[in-house]
Write a protein that holds these residues in place. Structure first.
Motif, PDB file in Angstrom:
ATOM      1  N   GLN A 318       0.834  -1.198   0.000  1.00  0.00           N
ATOM      2  CA  GLN A 318       0.000   0.000   0.000  1.00  0.00           C
ATOM      3  C   GLN A 318       0.873   1.255   0.000  1.00  0.00           C
ATOM      4  OE1 GLN A 318      -3.386  -0.404  -0.274  1.00  0.00           O
ATOM      5  NE2 GLN A 318      -2.749  -2.556  -0.435  1.00  0.00           N
ATOM      6  N   GLY A 319       0.397   2.294  -0.683  1.00  0.00           N
ATOM      7  CA  GLY A 319       1.087   3.577  -0.674  1.00  0.00           C
ATOM      8  C   GLY A 319       2.178   3.717  -1.697  1.00  0.00           C
ATOM      9  N   ALA A 320       2.305   2.762  -2.596  1.00  0.00           N
ATOM     10  CA  ALA A 320       3.304   2.837  -3.666  1.00  0.00           C
ATOM     11  C   ALA A 320       2.702   2.261  -4.942  1.00  0.00           C
ATOM     12  CB  ALA A 320       4.574   2.074  -3.281  1.00  0.00           C
ATOM     13  N   GLN A 321       3.382   2.478  -6.047  1.00  0.00           N
ATOM     14  CA  GLN A 321       2.918   1.957  -7.340  1.00  0.00           C
ATOM     15  C   GLN A 321       3.459   0.549  -7.564  1.00  0.00           C
ATOM     16  OE1 GLN A 321       3.549   4.501 -10.820  1.00  0.00           O
ATOM     17  NE2 GLN A 321       4.160   2.695 -11.988  1.00  0.00           N
ATOM     18  N   VAL A 322       2.571  -0.377  -7.891  1.00  0.00           N
ATOM     19  CA  VAL A 322       3.000  -1.737  -8.195  1.00  0.00           C
ATOM     20  C   VAL A 322       3.521  -1.758  -9.628  1.00  0.00           C
ATOM     21  CG1 VAL A 322       2.315  -4.140  -8.432  1.00  0.00           C
ATOM     22  CG2 VAL A 322       1.388  -2.767  -6.560  1.00  0.00           C
ATOM     23  N   LEU A 323       4.814  -1.911  -9.760  1.00  0.00           N
ATOM     24  CA  LEU A 323       5.447  -1.914 -11.070  1.00  0.00           C
ATOM     25  C   LEU A 323       5.333  -3.279 -11.735  1.00  0.00           C
ATOM     26  CD1 LEU A 323       7.249  -0.460 -13.167  1.00  0.00           C
ATOM     27  CD2 LEU A 323       9.227  -1.195 -11.824  1.00  0.00           C
ATOM     28  N   ALA A 324       5.448  -4.337 -10.961  1.00  0.00           N
ATOM     29  CA  ALA A 324       5.338  -5.686 -11.503  1.00  0.00           C
ATOM     30  C   ALA A 324       4.757  -6.605 -10.445  1.00  0.00           C
ATOM     31  CB  ALA A 324       6.713  -6.215 -11.944  1.00  0.00           C
ATOM     32  N   GLU A 325       3.889  -7.502 -10.868  1.00  0.00           N
ATOM     33  CA  GLU A 325       3.285  -8.483  -9.979  1.00  0.00           C
ATOM     34  C   GLU A 325       3.462  -9.858 -10.590  1.00  0.00           C
ATOM     35  OE1 GLU A 325      -1.045  -9.545  -7.884  1.00  0.00           O
ATOM     36  OE2 GLU A 325      -0.660  -7.562  -8.750  1.00  0.00           O
ATOM     37  N   GLY A 326       4.028 -10.764  -9.824  1.00  0.00           N
ATOM     38  CA  GLY A 326       4.266 -12.110 -10.317  1.00  0.00           C
ATOM     39  C   GLY A 326       3.002 -12.930 -10.375  1.00  0.00           C
ATOM     40  N   ALA A 327       3.189 -14.179 -10.699  1.00  0.00           N
ATOM     41  CA  ALA A 327       2.049 -15.081 -10.861  1.00  0.00           C
ATOM     42  C   ALA A 327       1.351 -15.324  -9.532  1.00  0.00           C
ATOM     43  CB  ALA A 327       2.520 -16.404 -11.455  1.00  0.00           C
ATOM     44  N   ALA A 328       0.049 -15.542  -9.599  1.00  0.00           N
ATOM     45  CA  ALA A 328      -0.729 -15.935  -8.432  1.00  0.00           C
ATOM     46  C   ALA A 328      -0.829 -17.450  -8.396  1.00  0.00           C
ATOM     47  CB  ALA A 328      -2.117 -15.313  -8.479  1.00  0.00           C
ATOM     48  N   ALA A 329      -0.733 -18.018  -7.205  1.00  0.00           N
ATOM     49  CA  ALA A 329      -0.761 -19.475  -7.073  1.00  0.00           C
ATOM     50  C   ALA A 329      -2.176 -19.960  -6.809  1.00  0.00           C
ATOM     51  CB  ALA A 329       0.153 -19.917  -5.938  1.00  0.00           C
ATOM     52  N   ASP A 330      -2.466 -21.142  -7.324  1.00  0.00           N
ATOM     53  CA  ASP A 330      -3.722 -21.803  -6.998  1.00  0.00           C
ATOM     54  C   ASP A 330      -3.543 -22.598  -5.704  1.00  0.00           C
ATOM     55  OD1 ASP A 330      -4.986 -20.884  -9.300  1.00  0.00           O
ATOM     56  OD2 ASP A 330      -4.177 -22.537 -10.495  1.00  0.00           O
ATOM     57  N   GLY A 331      -4.642 -22.919  -5.078  1.00  0.00           N
ATOM     58  CA  GLY A 331      -4.568 -23.765  -3.896  1.00  0.00           C
ATOM     59  C   GLY A 331      -4.923 -23.022  -2.636  1.00  0.00           C
ATOM     60  N   PRO A 332      -5.063 -23.750  -1.539  1.00  0.00           N
ATOM     61  CA  PRO A 332      -5.543 -23.175  -0.272  1.00  0.00           C
ATOM     62  C   PRO A 332      -4.450 -22.539   0.573  1.00  0.00           C
ATOM     63  CG  PRO A 332      -5.263 -25.529  -0.022  1.00  0.00           C
ATOM     64  CD  PRO A 332      -4.914 -25.221  -1.458  1.00  0.00           C
ATOM     65  N   GLY A 333      -3.210 -22.557   0.114  1.00  0.00           N
ATOM     66  CA  GLY A 333      -2.094 -22.114   0.946  1.00  0.00           C
ATOM     67  C   GLY A 333      -2.029 -20.609   1.106  1.00  0.00           C
ATOM     68  N   TRP A 334      -1.080 -20.187   1.946  1.00  0.00           N
ATOM     69  CA  TRP A 334      -0.892 -18.770   2.253  1.00  0.00           C
ATOM     70  C   TRP A 334       0.063 -18.146   1.230  1.00  0.00           C
ATOM     71  CZ3 TRP A 334      -0.032 -21.548   7.315  1.00  0.00           C
ATOM     72  CH2 TRP A 334      -1.238 -21.659   8.021  1.00  0.00           C
ATOM     73  N   TYR A 335      -0.389 -17.973   0.026  1.00  0.00           N
ATOM     74  CA  TYR A 335       0.445 -17.487  -1.078  1.00  0.00           C
ATOM     75  C   TYR A 335       0.313 -15.976  -1.248  1.00  0.00           C
ATOM     76  CZ  TYR A 335       0.957 -22.366  -2.540  1.00  0.00           C
ATOM     77  OH  TYR A 335       1.251 -23.712  -2.593  1.00  0.00           O
ATOM     78  N   ALA A 336       1.380 -15.360  -1.708  1.00  0.00           N
ATOM     79  CA  ALA A 336       1.380 -13.958  -2.107  1.00  0.00           C
ATOM     80  C   ALA A 336       2.216 -13.841  -3.371  1.00  0.00           C
ATOM     81  CB  ALA A 336       1.956 -13.073  -1.009  1.00  0.00           C
ATOM     82  N   PRO A 337       1.732 -13.134  -4.387  1.00  0.00           N
ATOM     83  CA  PRO A 337       2.519 -13.004  -5.617  1.00  0.00           C
ATOM     84  C   PRO A 337       3.739 -12.114  -5.394  1.00  0.00           C
ATOM     85  CG  PRO A 337       0.587 -11.598  -5.721  1.00  0.00           C
ATOM     86  CD  PRO A 337       0.446 -12.430  -4.479  1.00  0.00           C
ATOM     87  N   PRO A 338       4.857 -12.382  -6.043  1.00  0.00           N
ATOM     88  CA  PRO A 338       6.010 -11.487  -5.959  1.00  0.00           C
ATOM     89  C   PRO A 338       5.645 -10.087  -6.457  1.00  0.00           C
ATOM     90  CG  PRO A 338       6.635 -13.587  -6.938  1.00  0.00           C
ATOM     91  CD  PRO A 338       5.144 -13.568  -6.865  1.00  0.00           C
ATOM     92  N   LEU A 339       6.139  -9.061  -5.756  1.00  0.00           N
ATOM     93  CA  LEU A 339       5.784  -7.685  -6.073  1.00  0.00           C
ATOM     94  C   LEU A 339       7.036  -6.818  -6.170  1.00  0.00           C
ATOM     95  CD1 LEU A 339       2.788  -7.149  -3.612  1.00  0.00           C
ATOM     96  CD2 LEU A 339       2.642  -7.471  -6.101  1.00  0.00           C
ATOM     97  N   LEU A 340       7.045  -5.922  -7.166  1.00  0.00           N
ATOM     98  CA  LEU A 340       8.078  -4.894  -7.288  1.00  0.00           C
ATOM     99  C   LEU A 340       7.371  -3.547  -7.258  1.00  0.00           C
ATOM    100  CD1 LEU A 340      11.075  -4.175  -7.758  1.00  0.00           C
ATOM    101  CD2 LEU A 340      10.583  -4.186 -10.214  1.00  0.00           C
ATOM    102  N   LEU A 341       7.756  -2.694  -6.311  1.00  0.00           N
ATOM    103  CA  LEU A 341       7.120  -1.399  -6.124  1.00  0.00           C
ATOM    104  C   LEU A 341       7.988  -0.281  -6.676  1.00  0.00           C
ATOM    105  CD1 LEU A 341       5.763  -1.714  -2.468  1.00  0.00           C
ATOM    106  CD2 LEU A 341       4.757  -2.541  -4.599  1.00  0.00           C
ATOM    107  N   ASP A 342       7.331   0.715  -7.250  1.00  0.00           N
ATOM    108  CA  ASP A 342       7.998   1.905  -7.777  1.00  0.00           C
ATOM    109  C   ASP A 342       7.381   3.121  -7.099  1.00  0.00           C
ATOM    110  OD1 ASP A 342       9.717   3.368  -9.283  1.00  0.00           O
ATOM    111  OD2 ASP A 342       8.739   3.017 -11.213  1.00  0.00           O
ATOM    112  N   LYS A 343       8.088   4.257  -7.207  1.00  0.00           N
ATOM    113  CA  LYS A 343       7.595   5.506  -6.612  1.00  0.00           C
ATOM    114  C   LYS A 343       7.237   5.300  -5.131  1.00  0.00           C
ATOM    115  CE  LYS A 343       5.773   7.036 -11.086  1.00  0.00           C
ATOM    116  NZ  LYS A 343       7.100   7.581 -11.461  1.00  0.00           N
ATOM    117  N   VAL A 344       8.187   4.727  -4.416  1.00  0.00           N
ATOM    118  CA  VAL A 344       7.994   4.430  -2.997  1.00  0.00           C
ATOM    119  C   VAL A 344       8.367   5.668  -2.189  1.00  0.00           C
ATOM    120  CG1 VAL A 344       8.609   2.906  -1.107  1.00  0.00           C
ATOM    121  CG2 VAL A 344       8.539   2.018  -3.443  1.00  0.00           C
TER     122      VAL A 344
END
Length: 455
Positions: A318-344
């Motif tokens: 939150q509070g920054a621009q998401v420059l790139a977001e990786g793949a989202a995983a399927d399944g019930p696990g506690w997954y988070a896509p890889p994120l690269l933020l810009d203008k932080v």
């Protein structure tokens, strides 16, 4: 009695193990039994201790498949990394199996007269080890192996999330050791505090907040203590770097094991004209990181260890621009896509705190001097990676970095277990871990003056 529940992060309905927390009295009892056993273990001699550690290495190697599978299931470690961790664990036991034969002191001439002056290093007694969940085999090993090699006994309190892995490792280790030389006590903060209150030397790896408490408690008792407490690590990329290679290294250091390493990269500092090509290359590399089931050999970024850990990553975006977001995983696990933020913006959480997830900020710097200032402008100082073809520029900057470890044209992640490991500022307290430095930490120096009888 409090129960400790270890769940599979890829499938939280899968309970890996459940254990009762034994309480402070059980910890005190384990330490006393270890203290009784320590005299015989120290007196066993170099050959016996060396043979025991060698036997442990062989036993861990024989159980490699089982241990890797347990790490995948219990802490969500991608299979390729889990296998590598087991291999490193074997290598660490073998490395320290030679340590009992190392010199423990030196002989000096007296200033005057006959006699000898000797220095000698001796074990402290009982080593209390408090370890995290993210390296459930390697970190307990790189603490326990040098402690045992130098004649200490060990009581290990693992993180609750990695209890099953620690207990299985203990079964293997105890098969080569006398009774009570190596003991695992499951538990949480109560058991950890009790161990710090009873052991003769303490080694801790974990969060900064807990680490500071451990250091204060051990210091108040006057016992040796070391604490490794995380990082907010930077990758500095100069204009002459191989941008595609640097991007590949940095993407792996951001998203590998879902960023759950104290050496993970969370700030990427692009110097001058490196910014635009790096922005594009790193975004592409991060989107390509395989995300999914940690049991899949192709997976690089698996689940976070818990739901709160996953939520912290989302909050940090939150509070920054998401420059790139990786793949989202399927399944019930506690997954988070890889994120690269810009203008932080300045003061953003990602620039002040360790998030411990697959997320990083891209930051511009006009020149190397500014890049060094940005790198140093955080409370932590564990590791920095620098990417450049100019050795002169690298050396000019490296000496001014407030970090304990510096890696040139390599990811910030990765540990050479035969070299000292540790950081600066809030990343660490006390002597370094691993390598020969560990042998010094787990022993106390003594100076002897020997004069002839009647002299």
């Amino acid at each position: 009695m409090t129960s400790l529940v270890s769940r599979n992060p890829a499938d939280p309905s899968d309970v890996v193990a459940e254990f009762p927390a034994p309480g402070a009295f059980a910890v005190a009892d384990a330490v006393e039994r270890a203290r009784t056993a320590q005299t015989g273990w120290a007196a066993a001699g170099a050959a016996a201790r060396s043979a025991a550690l060698s036997s442990i290495a062989s036993a861990v190697e024989a159980a490699a498949g089982e241990l890797a599978g347990l790490a995948v299931r219990e802490v969500g470690k991608p299979l390729a990394e889990a296998r590598a961790e087991v291999a490193r664990t074997v290598a660490i036991w073998r490395y320290y199996a030679q340590a009992p034969y190392e010199p423990t002191g030196a002989v000096h001439e007296p200033a005057a007269g006959a006699g000898l002056l000797l220095t000698r290093r001796r074990p402290h007694g009982v080593a209390g080890l408090i370890t995290p969940w993210n390296f459930p085999l390697a970190i307990p090993t790189w603490k326990a192996a040098p402690a045992l090699a130098t004649g200490n006994t060990v009581v290990l309190k693992p993180a609750p999330e990695a209890t099953a892995s620690a207990l299985r490792l203990a079964e293997i280790v105890r098969g080569a050791l006398p009774d009570d030389v190596f003991t695992v006590v499951p538990g949480g903060s109560v058991e950890g505090s009790a161990l710090v209150s009873a052991a003769d030397v303490v080694s801790f790896t974990g969060s900064s907040a807990t680490g500071r408490q451990v250091v204060r408690a051990a210091t108040d008792r006057g016992i040796p203590v070391q604490a490794e407490m995380g990082g907010l690590n930077a990758a500095v990329v100069l204009p002459d770097a191989d941008i595609d290679r640097a991007a590949a290294h940095i993407a792996a250091a951001i998203a590998g094991y879902a960023g759950q390493k104290c050496t993970a990269t969370s700030r990427v500092i692009a110097v001058g004209t490196a910014l635009d090509p790096l922005r594009e290359a790193l975004a592409e590399a991060l989107r390509a990181v395989p995300v999914g089931d940690p049991a899949d050999p192709a997976t690089v970024c698996g689940p976070l260890i818990s739901a709160p850990a996953r939520d912290r990553v989302a909050a940090a975006a939150q509070g920054a621009q998401v420059l790139a977001e990786g793949a989202a995983a399927d399944g019930p696990g506690w997954y988070a896509p890889p994120l690269l933020l810009d203008k932080v913006p300045a003061g953003h959480q990602l620039l002040c705190e360790e998030v411990f997830g697959p997320i990083a900020a891209l930051l511009p710097a006009e020149d190397l001097d500014q890049a060094v200032r940005i790198t140093n402008a955080v409370p932590y100082g564990l590791v920095t990676s620098v990417h450049t073809a100019d050795l002169d520029a690298a050396l000019h900057g490296l000496d001014r970095l407030d970090t304990g470890m510096i890696r040139l044209n390599a990811p910030s992640t990765g540990v050479d277990f035969h070299l000292p490991f540790g950081g600066a500022k809030s990343s660490a307290h006390g002597p370094r871990e691993q390598g020969r430095a560990a042998l010094d930490f787990y022993t106390a120096g003594r100076t002897y003056t020997l004069t002839p009888h009647g002299g």
